[in-house]
Design a protein around this motif. Structure first.
Motif, PDB file in Angstrom:
ATOM      1  N   ASP A   4       0.780  -1.181  -0.031  1.00  0.00           N
ATOM      2  CA  ASP A   4      -0.078  -0.070   0.047  1.00  0.00           C
ATOM      3  C   ASP A   4       0.840   1.205  -0.058  1.00  0.00           C
ATOM      4  N   LEU A   5       0.149   2.286  -0.370  1.00  0.00           N
ATOM      5  CA  LEU A   5       0.785   3.705  -0.339  1.00  0.00           C
ATOM      6  C   LEU A   5       1.657   4.135   0.788  1.00  0.00           C
ATOM      7  N   ALA A   9       5.569   4.923   1.112  1.00  0.00           N
ATOM      8  CA  ALA A   9       5.946   5.995   1.591  1.00  0.00           C
ATOM      9  C   ALA A   9       7.016   6.036   2.790  1.00  0.00           C
ATOM     10  N   ASN A  10       6.764   4.980   3.649  1.00  0.00           N
ATOM     11  CA  ASN A  10       7.400   4.814   4.967  1.00  0.00           C
ATOM     12  C   ASN A  10       8.919   4.270   4.521  1.00  0.00           C
TER      13      ASN A  10
END
Length: 71
Positions: A4-5, A9-10
């Motif tokens: 997932d986005l 991003a993390n």
């Protein structure tokens, strides 16, 4: 496999942070400042091509071992 986005991003942030930490460490060692290995707390040393074939930054124990190419 889907990521997932938020996870992506993390991962991007962690990678970016790690890159800048290594860049900072390289600068400090190349300026002649004493920087300690995060594992064994021994000083990191810069090895240049004049000192042998294995170039980079490393501690005596080898916990930290950053290979560098000199042009």
């Amino acid at each position: 496999m889907n990521i997932d986005l938020k996870q992506f991003a993390n991962l991007q942030k962690a990678s970016k942070d790690s890159f800048f930490e290594q860049k900072k460490l390289l600068k400090q060692v190349m300026l002649g400042k004493t920087v300690l290995c995060s594992q064994c707390q021994q000083a990191l040393t810069l090895y240049t091509p004049e000192q042998g074939e294995l170039t980079g930054i490393r501690c005596a124990k080898g916990c930290t071992d950053i290979a560098l190419d000199f042009a």
